[in-house]
Enzyme design. Structure first.
Site, PDB file in Angstrom:
ATOM      1  N   HIS A 272     -44.996  15.300 -57.335  1.00 39.58           N
ATOM      2  CA  HIS A 272     -46.131  15.260 -57.436  1.00 39.58           C
ATOM      3  C   HIS A 272     -47.085  14.175 -58.822  1.00 39.58           C
ATOM      4  O   HIS A 272     -48.215  14.084 -59.101  1.00 39.58           O
ATOM      5  CB  HIS A 272     -45.836  17.070 -57.955  1.00 39.58           C
ATOM      6  CG  HIS A 272     -45.917  17.506 -57.044  1.00 39.58           C
ATOM      7  ND1 HIS A 272     -45.494  19.035 -57.328  1.00 39.58           N
ATOM      8  CD2 HIS A 272     -46.204  17.961 -55.368  1.00 39.58           C
ATOM      9  CE1 HIS A 272     -45.148  19.799 -56.011  1.00 39.58           C
ATOM     10  NE2 HIS A 272     -45.617  19.004 -55.581  1.00 39.58           N
TER      11      HIS A 272
ATOM     12  N   HIS B 284     -50.301  14.877 -45.379  1.00 33.47           N
ATOM     13  CA  HIS B 284     -49.812  13.941 -46.145  1.00 33.47           C
ATOM     14  C   HIS B 284     -49.448  11.802 -45.721  1.00 33.47           C
ATOM     15  O   HIS B 284     -49.750  11.125 -45.809  1.00 33.47           O
ATOM     16  CB  HIS B 284     -47.787  13.741 -46.687  1.00 33.47           C
ATOM     17  CG  HIS B 284     -48.434  15.132 -47.664  1.00 33.47           C
ATOM     18  ND1 HIS B 284     -48.548  15.191 -49.266  1.00 33.47           N
ATOM     19  CD2 HIS B 284     -47.785  16.268 -47.691  1.00 33.47           C
ATOM     20  CE1 HIS B 284     -48.044  16.150 -49.711  1.00 33.47           C
ATOM     21  NE2 HIS B 284     -47.364  17.098 -48.518  1.00 33.47           N
TER      22      HIS B 284
END
Length: 400
Positions: free
Chosen positions: A249, A379
Site C-alpha cells: 500500500h 493490478h
C-alpha cells in the site's frame, strides 16, 4: 547501468504489450458470466464459482474501458456487460448504494462498503471517458452516495461500512478504502473536470500520508478508530485487514501521490516528496533481500510478519517505479524497475495458463493461503501498461 531506460526500448515495450494482451485474452475469453457479472478464474484460467463481488465487477469495467480506449475489439462489450450488472445487480434500488456481493439468487452480502463504492466510482468514471450510456447516471448516483453516506467532512475521509439500511456496522476506519477512493476521485476529476473530486483526493492524501505516514517515517498505517487515531493493536482478517502494515500500500500511495502532484495545478512539493519517500521506504523495509519479493505485512517495528509474497505489491511497485522515473529520473528507480520485472517474470507470471500466480510461499513456489486461482486482472494489467504511457495522470488520461 546503461544510459537508456527499459521503457524506451522497443523490445521491452513489445514485451509489456504482450503481457497486457495475454491478460486481456484470458479474462475476455473466460471471465464473462452470461447470467451477469464475471466469474472468478481457477488456477488453470477456467471459470468457477457463482458469487460476484462489487470490486471485481467494477475492476473488470475499469480494465476493459482501458482496453476500449486502446482500441481492443470486444472490449466495449465487456464494459457494457459489467456496467449493466453494476446498475441492475449490485445497485440497491430500495435503500441506495451498491451491495458487496451477489449470487444467482440475489444479494449474498448486502453490506455497503466504502472500498466497493470507490471502485464503482472508478468504473463509472472510466466508462464515461469512452461514452458508455449508463456512465453519467452511475457517476452521479455513486458520487451522491459517497458524499451523503460515506464522506466525513470533519476528517476529510470516508467511513468504512454500513448495513443495507445504512445502520452503522462498526467504528473502524481504514486507509485501504480511502486509498482506492483517492484513485477513483482522480479518475472522476479526469472524466468530469470537476475540481471537487480532486479536492477530496487531496484531503484524503493529507490525512493518510502527510499527517499519519509522515509521522511514522513514511510507513502507512492501515487501521484507525472513528477519530482517525492509529490503532496499532487492530487485528482483522489476514486477507483484507491484516494486522501491522502492508508495504504494497505504500507503493500504491507512491504512484497516486505522483499522479496528484501532476494533476494539481499547485504542484505542492510535499506530494512528490512523499511519493519518493514512500517508494524508498517500501523497498528498503519491505523487500526480502534474501529471497526477493515484498513481505505481505510488517509489524510496527518494521519486522516481517506475514512473509508470503503476494503478486499485487510487486505490480504496484512496478507502476510506481515507472511513474517516478518519468517524473524524477534516477538510476535508483530504473534499477528497481528492472529488478521487479525480473522477479515477476521468473516467479509470478504463469507461462502455462496465463495470468499471474497470486501468492508464493517461503520457497517462492505457488501457494494457496489467501488467494485461489487467478487474481483479477486489475493490478497486473496496470503494471504492464503504465510504463508504456506518459506520466500525465491515470492510464485513461494518458492513452490518447
Amino acid at each position: 547501468m546503461p544510459d537508456t531506460n527499459w521503457t524506451t526500448r522497443p523490445w521491452h515495450r513489445d514485451w509489456l504489450q504482450a503481457r497486457a494482451n495475454e491478460l486481456f485474452d484470458l479474462f475476455q475469453r473466460n471471465a464473462v458470466n452470461p447470467k451477469g457479472g464475471f466469474y472468478d478464474l481457477d488456477a488453470s484460467g477456467r471459470p468457477y464459482g457463482h458469487i460476484r463481488h462489487l470490486h471485481q465487477t467494477s475492476r473488470m469495467v475499469h480494465c476493459f474501458a482501458i482496453a476500449a480506449k486502446l482500441g481492443r475489439p470486444g472490449a466495449e462489450t465487456i464494459v457494457d456487460h459489467g456496467m449493466r450488472y453494476l446498475w441492475e445487480g449490485h445497485r440497491d434500488r430500495k435503500s441506495g448504494g451498491y451491495c458487496w456481493s451477489l449470487d444467482d439468487d440475489g444479494f449474498k452480502d448486502d453490506s455497503k462498503q466504502a472500498y466497493g463504492h470507490a471502485f464503482v466510482l472508478l468504473a463509472a468514471s472510466d466508462a464515461a471517458m469512452i461514452g458508455h450510456p449508463l456512465a453519467k447516471d452511475m457517476l452521479a448516483d455513486v458520487t451522491g452516495v459517497l458524499n451523503i453516506r460515506f464522506w466525513d467532512e470533519h476528517y476529510g475521509a470516508v467511513s468504512e461500512e454500513f448495513a443495507r439500511n445504512w445502520a452503522k456496522i462498526s467504528d473502524y476506519r481504514g486507509q485501504n478504502s480511502n486509498m482506492h477512493l483517492t484513485e477513483a476521485l482522480i479518475a472522476a476529476f479526469e472524466a468530469t473536470h470537476d475540481a471537487a473530486y480532486l479536492d477530496k483526493a487531496k484531503r484524503i492524501a493529507t490525512l493518510i500520508i502527510r499527517t499519519h505516514a509522515a509521522s511514522l517515517d513514511y510507513v502507512v498505517a492501515e487501521h484507525f478508530d472513528e477519530q482517525w487515531k492509529i490503532d496499532k493493536g487492530y487485528k482483522g482478517s489476514d486477507m483484507f485487514r491484516p494486522a501491522g502494515t502492508t508495504p504494497g500500500h505504500w507503493l500504491e500511495w507512491s504512484r497516486l501521490l505522483a499522479q496528484l502532484w501532476v494533476l494539481d495545478g499547485r504542484r505542492e512539493a510535499w506530494m512528490i516528496d512523499a511519493a519518493e519517500q514512500l517508494f524508498r521506504s517500501a523497498v528498503n523495509r519491505g523487500w526480502d533481500e534474501a529471497k526477493g519479493g515484498f513481505y505481505y505485512t510488517l509489524d510496527f517495528e518494521n519486522q516481517p510478519a506475514i512473509t508470503h509474497k503476494i503478486w499485487w505489491p510487486v505490480t504496484e511497485a512496478i507502476g510506481a517505479a515507472a511513474f517516478l522515473n518519468a517524473l524524477k529520473p534516477d538510476s535508483f528507480y530504473e534499477h528497481w524497475y528492472r529488478k521487479l520485472w525480473d522477479f515477476s517474470a521468473i516467479h509470478f507470471i504463469d507461462p502455462a495458463n496465463g495470468g499471474w500466480f497470486p501468492e508464493l510461499g517461503d520457497d517462492l513456489k505457488p501457494f494457496d493461503r489467501f488467494f485461489t486461482g487467478k487474481p483479477d486482472i486489475y493490478h497486473a494489467l496496470q503494471a504492464s501498461l503504465i510504463p508504456l504511457f506518459p506520466a500525465t495522470g491515470s492510464l485513461m488520461r494518458a492513452i490518447s
